[in-house]
Design an enzyme around this catalytic site. Structure first.
Site, PDB file in Angstrom:
ATOM      1  CE1 TYR A 114       4.353  -3.286  -4.914  1.00  0.00           C
ATOM      2  CE2 TYR A 114       6.598  -3.112  -4.088  1.00  0.00           C
ATOM      3  CZ  TYR A 114       5.244  -3.155  -3.861  1.00  0.00           C
ATOM      4  OH  TYR A 114       4.773  -3.044  -2.574  1.00  0.00           O
ATOM      5  CB  SER A 117       6.845   0.161  -0.374  1.00  0.00           C
ATOM      6  OG  SER A 117       8.104  -0.460  -0.345  1.00  0.00           O
ATOM      7  CE  LYS A 166       2.558  -0.460  -3.240  1.00  0.00           C
ATOM      8  NZ  LYS A 166       1.139  -0.532  -2.902  1.00  0.00           N
TER       9      LYS A 166
HETATM   10  P1  NAD Z   1      -1.300  -9.422  -1.020  1.00  0.00           P
HETATM   11  O1  NAD Z   1      -1.041  -9.745  -2.449  1.00  0.00           O
HETATM   12  O2  NAD Z   1      -1.359 -10.529  -0.045  1.00  0.00           O
HETATM   13  O3  NAD Z   1      -2.635  -8.556  -0.886  1.00  0.00           O
HETATM   14  C1  NAD Z   1      -3.093  -7.714  -1.898  1.00  0.00           C
HETATM   15  C2  NAD Z   1      -4.558  -8.050  -2.138  1.00  0.00           C
HETATM   16  O4  NAD Z   1      -5.083  -7.187  -3.146  1.00  0.00           O
HETATM   17  C3  NAD Z   1      -4.768  -9.486  -2.621  1.00  0.00           C
HETATM   18  O5  NAD Z   1      -5.757 -10.082  -1.817  1.00  0.00           O
HETATM   19  C4  NAD Z   1      -5.244  -9.329  -4.063  1.00  0.00           C
HETATM   20  O6  NAD Z   1      -6.130 -10.359  -4.444  1.00  0.00           O
HETATM   21  C5  NAD Z   1      -5.908  -7.955  -4.030  1.00  0.00           C
HETATM   22  N1  NAD Z   1      -5.928  -7.241  -5.305  1.00  0.00           N
HETATM   23  C6  NAD Z   1      -4.904  -7.046  -6.171  1.00  0.00           C
HETATM   24  N2  NAD Z   1      -5.315  -6.289  -7.211  1.00  0.00           N
HETATM   25  C7  NAD Z   1      -6.634  -6.006  -6.990  1.00  0.00           C
HETATM   26  C8  NAD Z   1      -7.598  -5.259  -7.697  1.00  0.00           C
HETATM   27  N3  NAD Z   1      -7.322  -4.674  -8.873  1.00  0.00           N
HETATM   28  N4  NAD Z   1      -8.856  -5.168  -7.196  1.00  0.00           N
HETATM   29  C9  NAD Z   1      -9.164  -5.771  -6.006  1.00  0.00           C
HETATM   30  N5  NAD Z   1      -8.273  -6.494  -5.299  1.00  0.00           N
HETATM   31  C10 NAD Z   1      -7.029  -6.604  -5.776  1.00  0.00           C
HETATM   32  O7  NAD Z   1      -0.175  -8.357  -0.574  1.00  0.00           O
HETATM   33  P2  NAD Z   1       0.198  -7.778   0.861  1.00  0.00           P
HETATM   34  O8  NAD Z   1       1.554  -8.261   1.195  1.00  0.00           O
HETATM   35  O9  NAD Z   1      -0.922  -8.000   1.798  1.00  0.00           O
HETATM   36  O10 NAD Z   1       0.328  -6.250   0.502  1.00  0.00           O
HETATM   37  C11 NAD Z   1      -0.727  -5.325   0.676  1.00  0.00           C
HETATM   38  C12 NAD Z   1      -0.297  -3.970   0.153  1.00  0.00           C
HETATM   39  O11 NAD Z   1       0.883  -3.569   0.842  1.00  0.00           O
HETATM   40  C13 NAD Z   1       0.060  -3.958  -1.328  1.00  0.00           C
HETATM   41  O12 NAD Z   1      -0.364  -2.740  -1.891  1.00  0.00           O
HETATM   42  C14 NAD Z   1       1.564  -4.056  -1.318  1.00  0.00           C
HETATM   43  O13 NAD Z   1       2.129  -3.495  -2.471  1.00  0.00           O
HETATM   44  C15 NAD Z   1       1.900  -3.226  -0.080  1.00  0.00           C
HETATM   45  N6  NAD Z   1       3.207  -3.554   0.494  1.00  0.00           N
HETATM   46  C16 NAD Z   1       3.502  -4.845   0.796  1.00  0.00           C
HETATM   47  C17 NAD Z   1       4.767  -5.160   1.306  1.00  0.00           C
HETATM   48  C18 NAD Z   1       5.143  -6.598   1.606  1.00  0.00           C
HETATM   49  O14 NAD Z   1       6.339  -6.889   1.718  1.00  0.00           O
HETATM   50  N7  NAD Z   1       4.201  -7.517   1.782  1.00  0.00           N
HETATM   51  C19 NAD Z   1       5.707  -4.153   1.517  1.00  0.00           C
HETATM   52  C20 NAD Z   1       5.358  -2.836   1.219  1.00  0.00           C
HETATM   53  C21 NAD Z   1       4.093  -2.558   0.704  1.00  0.00           C
END
Ligand code: NAD
Ligand code: UDP
Length: 339
Positions: free
Chosen positions: A150, A125, A154
């Site tokens: 959070y 991120s 990262k």
């Molecule tokens: P999301 O919550 O929709 O997807 C994350 C998925 O991981 C979910 O389906 C959840 O059920 C699964 N999960 C969580 N912990 C788990 C575990 N221990 N074992 C198996 N599955 C698990 O989030 P997203 O927006 O799709 O984000 C995906 C990744 O991108 C994340 O790592 C998030 O931190 C990163 N990210 C997201 C954003 C944003 O704004 N959406 C920005 C920067 C980084």
């Protein structure tokens, strides 16, 4: 073509990435514990692509499940989305975030090592950058201590992966530093479906538009920006999904650990988002100005030249597409996947 393990593949970014992977001819295995997602998202992936996804409901902390996946499938690479992402919650229950995001990532790479799989794309991120950096942010700028737990997870995982690749040249790791993912698949069948009150701007706006929330609170109108509201780099989730395919391609023929910004390079204010959403979709978004949100910076947008040059990636969608597609998803699925 490759066989790719997608952790967190039922989530917002993961599910869109599964569509792009399948459309490009890759095979996909998803590991997700459904803690923040619904299996329905994967049904829609299959509907849209007319291809099947191997789904394993399980946790990245569970080494037995991980070993079984690597035994049952000839995995070439892993895209690691699984993690918890709610900033406010990470301040209240830090240990849960440290366990899930940091220990979970260690558990995953240990299983990869046992299985002799060394290609990894990690969801990082823009929050890892030091707040003192002036946008546009580039990958050579220093990282800093993120303002919340959070973001801290990262940064730690990035550093662990860098050290791992330094110590063992078999590893080939991409750190993708996402800016602000928004938008949804053009079909309106897939999109962002946060549980509870959305933390992020875009789902809040679409939930106001669909009548689930009364009005948008704009956090701060006295920043040193074009109109006083916070400026961010919004990126269409399908463009972001495609960046993972470019990173996979790059990593299959490389060694070491490298970071890439994934953003459009354009800064956009909260008021611009609200006004453009209203114009493009013909819906008024009631709003009020509220105090600044703790931990927010005034401005954050990317210099994406490294991703363009090295990954051959470009963002194809503009702001109007992002806002039209977000609304198309929300209006067709007022309650997300829970209809
Ligand atoms: P999301 O919550 O929709 O997807 C994350 C998925 O991981 C979910 O389906 C959840 O059920 C699964 N999960 C969580 N912990 C788990 C575990 N221990 N074992 C198996 N599955 C698990 O989030 P997203 O927006 O799709 O984000 C995906 C990744 O991108 C994340 O790592 C998030 O931190 C990163 N990210 C997201 C954003 C944003 O704004 N959406 C920005 C920067 C980084
Ligand atoms: N924001 C807002 N109201 C909301 C949610 C967010 O005004 O209900 C603002 C926030 O202050 C920031 C921008 O919208 O300037 C993007 O916030 P978001 O939480 O979506 O992403 P961040 O960049 O903080 O990760």
């Amino acid at each position: 073509m490759s066989k790719v393990l997608v952790t967190g593949g039922a989530g917002y970014i993961g599910s869109h990435t599964c569509v792009e992977l399948l459309n490009a001819g890759h095979d996909v295995v998803v590991l997700d514990n459904l803690s923040n997602s619904s299996k329905e998202a994967l049904n829609r992936v299959q509907t849209l692509t007319a291809k099947s996804v191997d789904f394993v409901e399980g946790d990245i902390l569970d080494e037995v499940v991980l070993d079984q996946i690597f035994q049952n499938h000839q995995i070439d690479a892993v895209i690691h989305f699984a993690g918890l992402k709610a900033v406010g919650e990470s301040q209240k229950i830090p240990l849960k975030y440290f366990e899930n995001n940091i220990s979970g990532s260690i558990s995953l790479v240990q299983a990869m090592e046992r299985a002799n799989v060394f290609n990894l794309v990690f969801s990082s991120s823009a929050t890892v950058y030091d707040e003192a950096n002036i946008s546009p942010l580039n990958e050579d700028m220093p990282t800093g201590m993120p303002s919340n737990n959070y973001g801290y997870t990262k940064l730690i995982v990035e550093q662990l992966l860098e050290k791992l690749a330094q110590a063992d040249e078999r590893w080939s790791i991409a750190l993708l530093r996402y800016f602000n993912p928004v938008g949804a698949h053009k079909s309106g069948l897939m999109g962002e479906d946060p549980q509870g009150i959305p933390n992020n701007l875009m789902p809040y706006v679409t939930q106001v538009a669909v009548g689930r929330r009364e009005k948008l609170s704009i956090f701060g109108n006295d920043y040193d920006t074009v109109d006083g509201t916070g400026v961010r780099d919004y990126i269409h989730v399908v463009d972001l999904a495609n960046a993972h395919l470019c990173a996979l391609n790059n990593r299959l023929n490389a060694q070491g650990c490298r970071a890439w910004n994934i953003g459009t390079g354009n800064g956009c204010s909260v008021l611009e988002i609200k006004n453009t959403f209203e114009r493009v979709n013909g819906i008024e978004i009631p709003f009020e100005f509220a105090p600044r949100r703790e931990g927010d910076v005034a401005t954050s947008f990317a210099n994406n030249a490294r991703a363009v040059q090295e990954l051959g990636w470009t963002a194809k969608f503009g702001l109007e597409d992002m806002l039209a597609d977000s609304w198309n998803w929300q209006k067709q699925n007022p309650n997300g996947y829970r209809d």
